[in-house]
Design an enzyme around this catalytic site. Structure first.
Site: not given
Ligand code: GAL
Length: 692
Positions: A176, A333, A384
């Site tokens: 990101e 993701e 998470h």
């Molecule tokens: C994204 C990131 C991941 C993790 C995820 C959590 O922004 O690439 O590493 O932090 O969010 O939602």
């Protein structure tokens, strides 16, 4: 297929068992059983005894692709120049034995603490001059030569070691990029900004002219006079800010390119990075990045700070497909349930995992990957959600992961098909950036809100829209929506004009065509770039106070914006009844060549918007269906097949005429089908117009 008139009866009924899609796999040379199921995996957070269990469970779940080494730097290089790959070798070996492919991180996303201890000058600074310290992640200045050198040294090691590994499917550069460090205002960034400006303008005179530095005694004599737009006492120079946005996007892209160039010396595997096409992140102009990616990958999480997070998902997925120029893309993701970075982190409700995942597939994703495999025990993301929850491979959360995997298997015929859209929405990062200036007629007219409003209205009508960048070819689109395209080049404006004269219906919304691409006002009357096309001139903007509304003759209500316009060739379709523009036109139409150019000079409420979209689609010959909010209706098509996706996010059933085999339930449908509250359908049928 959708039966009745929706697709004009161009398809014959179902063939129950179509062969596997003949389309090329998303990643060349990478055979998968179906929609790819993947995840981030952070084995460094766990002791080695857990690793074998992880790979066994991944196999059980049907994981195809694992992103590793995303945050691996401190483990691989525990002191400067001393590398240890033993642990990563073991994990890669285990994944390979399990038949799982690698989405291999370069590991550069977050530098190890020793690097900023030895070189504190790599730490980024805010506009106020506040240093961002290590302790979180991504604490590096995008223009730092030290960070660049050290990160590329790591990439060299990783690429040389694994670049030809049999299990390698994809390279995942950094993570990101620009998520936290997009805008750095430190002295190193100032220097890089100057270099970037010299390349753009060639001379300081050209920069002065473009930035309008005659205003407020801002004229620069020397490149050294130039700074990033640090905190000022009064409003800053908007052109400087716009260029700093452009520079900052390019600075991150440079890091990507530098890492990709190192990889290419050692590996032929495709290279990408995970974008953040989502509501609250605007730093990078991903249209500029697309050509450097071997495939487009996006991260998306529902954002419960928004009024309609599901509508935003649809918008984000369509925009990602636009960046991918319509090709299938990868959801790199998403979360199985709650995230851990919003004020309140909502768990996904019954069926929501399925609905959100299929929401991405419907709009073009051929791979679905999750953050992350195993829920962390420690650290900032321990609450998470993950595929494998804290409870382990037992209980309802794990069961949901298992069911999702099976569902993705059943969607195999979708792979390689493309989303069908006859409408385009012109989306511009530059206008998003420029419209956000704090010295405009109204801070309430927000670029993204305006783009979302029209996307939502089209979605309510079952109309899928492609997102295109200003200047893209519009051939083949019957309807073109141009929301608040404030800063526009002559070329981009001409392409919209040409699309109309050759038969498209276009809608231009307020505060479009006002400035050129250096944010200078186009003189001669607003909206300069579109005045002739629209057959009108706007004499004055008359924005409304927060929460104020005005009425239109049609009965619609509007808010945020009104303006005083006079028409020349345009026909007036609606007028303001009250408010500062009472009696003046609010909605117009100009017949131009074979098409029509509409203009709306206000922000309509949903009822007004729906009526307008109905009219525009009618004139453009695009079939509509009154679905209302909370239902996705999207068609993907291959050479020999089509799949109609219906996602019912509502708490009541919807009925649509569908014919074909539902890949979700296996049911054969032929006629009006009730899609229960919260249910998803992906109805496969054979195309009768093959090769037509
Ligand atoms: C994204 C990131 C991941 C993790 C995820 C959590 O922004 O690439 O590493 O932090 O969010 O939602």
């Amino acid at each position: 297929m959708l039966t009745d008139d929706w697709m004009q009866g161009r398809f014959v009924s179902l063939t129950p068992a179509l062969p596997r899609s003949s389309a090329a796999p998303l990643v060349p040379g990478w055979p998968t059983r179906s929609i790819v199921l993947g995840c981030d995996y952070n084995p460094e957070q766990w002791s080695p005894e857990v690793w074998a269990d992880d790979t066994a469970r991944m196999r059980e779940l049907g994981i195809d692709l694992v992103a590793i080494n995303i945050f691996g730097w401190a483990h691989l290089e525990s002191e400067p120049g001393v590398y240890d790959f033993a642990a990563l070798d073991t994990v890669i070996g285990l994944l390979h034995e399990a038949g799982i492919r690698l989405n291999l991180g370069t590991g550069t996303a977050s530098p190890p603490p020793w690097l900023s201890r030895l070189h504190p000058e790599i730490l980024p600074q805010s506009a106020e001059g506040v240093t961002a310290w290590p302790g979180g992640r991504q604490a590096w200045c995008p223009s730092s030569p030290v960070y660049r050198e050290r990160s590329l040294a790591l990439v060299e090691q990783v690429a040389a070691r694994y670049g030809r590994h049999e299990a390698l499917a994809l390279w995942h550069v950094s993570n990101e990029l620009g998520c936290h460090n997009a805008h750095c205002y430190c002295d190193t960034s100032a220097e890089a900004f100057r270099t970037w400006l010299e390349a753009r303008y060639g001379s300081i005179e050209a920069l002065n002219a473009s930035w309008g530095t005659a205003f407020w005694s801002q004229r620069c004599r020397d490149w050294a006079d130039i700074l990033p737009p640090r905190t000022t006492l009064s409003a800053g120079n908007p052109a400087q800010r716009l260029d700093f946005r452009r520079f900052s996007s390019d600075a991150q892209l440079e890091q990507y390119r530098a890492e990709a160039a190192v990889i290419r010396r050692h590996s032929t595997a495709p290279i990408t990075t995970n974008f953040m096409v989502t509501a609250h992140i605007q730093a990078l102009d991903y249209f500029d990045w697309a050509d450097d990616m071997d495939l487009i990958a996006n991260d998306h999480y529902l954002d419960h700070r928004l009024t309609d997070p599901i509508a935003e998902l649809a918008f984000s997925a369509d925009l990602t497909r636009g960046i991918a120029a319509g090709d299938p893309w990868m959801l790199m993701e998403t979360s199985t349930s709650a995230v851990s970075w919003q004020p309140v982190n909502h768990a996904k409700g019954e069926g929501e995992l399925e609905r959100t995942v299929i929401g991405h597939v419907a709009r073009g994703a051929d791979s679905i990957c999750f953050f992350q495999w195993r829920a962390s025990q420690r650290g900032a993301e321990k609450f998470h959600s993950a595929l494998l929850p804290h409870a382990g491979a037992t209980g309802p959360a794990w069961q949901r992961s298992v069911e999702l995997s099976a569902l993705l298997d059943r969607l195999e015929p979708v792979v390689g098909t493309r989303v069908v859209a006859r409408a385009a929405l012109v989306f511009s990062w530059e206008s998003w950036w420029a419209t956000g200036a704090d010295t405009h007629p109204s801070g309430l007219l927000r670029y993204l809100d305006e783009a979302h409003r029209y996307h939502r209205a089209l979605r309510r009508h079952g109309v899928t829209v492609d997102m295109v960048r200003p200047g893209d070819d519009l051939t083949g689109y019957d309807l073109v929506i141009v929301p608040t395209l404030y800063a526009v080049s002559d070329v981009a404006a001409a392409i919209i004009r040409d699309a109309v004269s050759t038969g498209a219906v276009a809608l231009i919304t307020p505060f479009s065509g006002i400035a050129d691409d250096s944010d200078a006002i186009r003189l001669g009357g607003y909206p300069g770039a579109f005045r002739d096309l629209l057959g009108l001139v706007v004499d004055e903007f008359r924005p409304l106070a927060e929460r104020a509304t005005v009425s239109l003759e049609s009965g619609a209500t509007a808010s945020i914006w009104t303006e005083a316009m006079s028409t020349s060739s345009a026909e007036v379709l609606d007028r303001f009844v009250d408010g500062p523009a009472a009696g003046l036109p609010a909605l117009t139409r100009a017949a131009v060549g074979a098409g029509a150019a509409y203009y709306v000079g206000t922000v309509l409420d949903d009822l007004g918007l729906d009526a307008l979209i109905g009219r525009l689609c009618g004139e453009a010959g695009i079939p509509t269906r009154s679905l209302g909010d909370g239902v996705d209706l999207v068609v993907r098509r291959g050479d020999d097949r089509e799949i109609v996706f219906v996602i019912n996010h509502r708490d009541e059933a919807v009925t649509l005429p569908l014919t074909g085999r539902d890949l979700v339930t296996g049911a054969l449908l032929d006629g009006p089908a009730e899609i229960p509250a919260g249910a998803v359908r992906a109805v496969l049928s054979e195309r009768s117009d093959r090769g037509a």
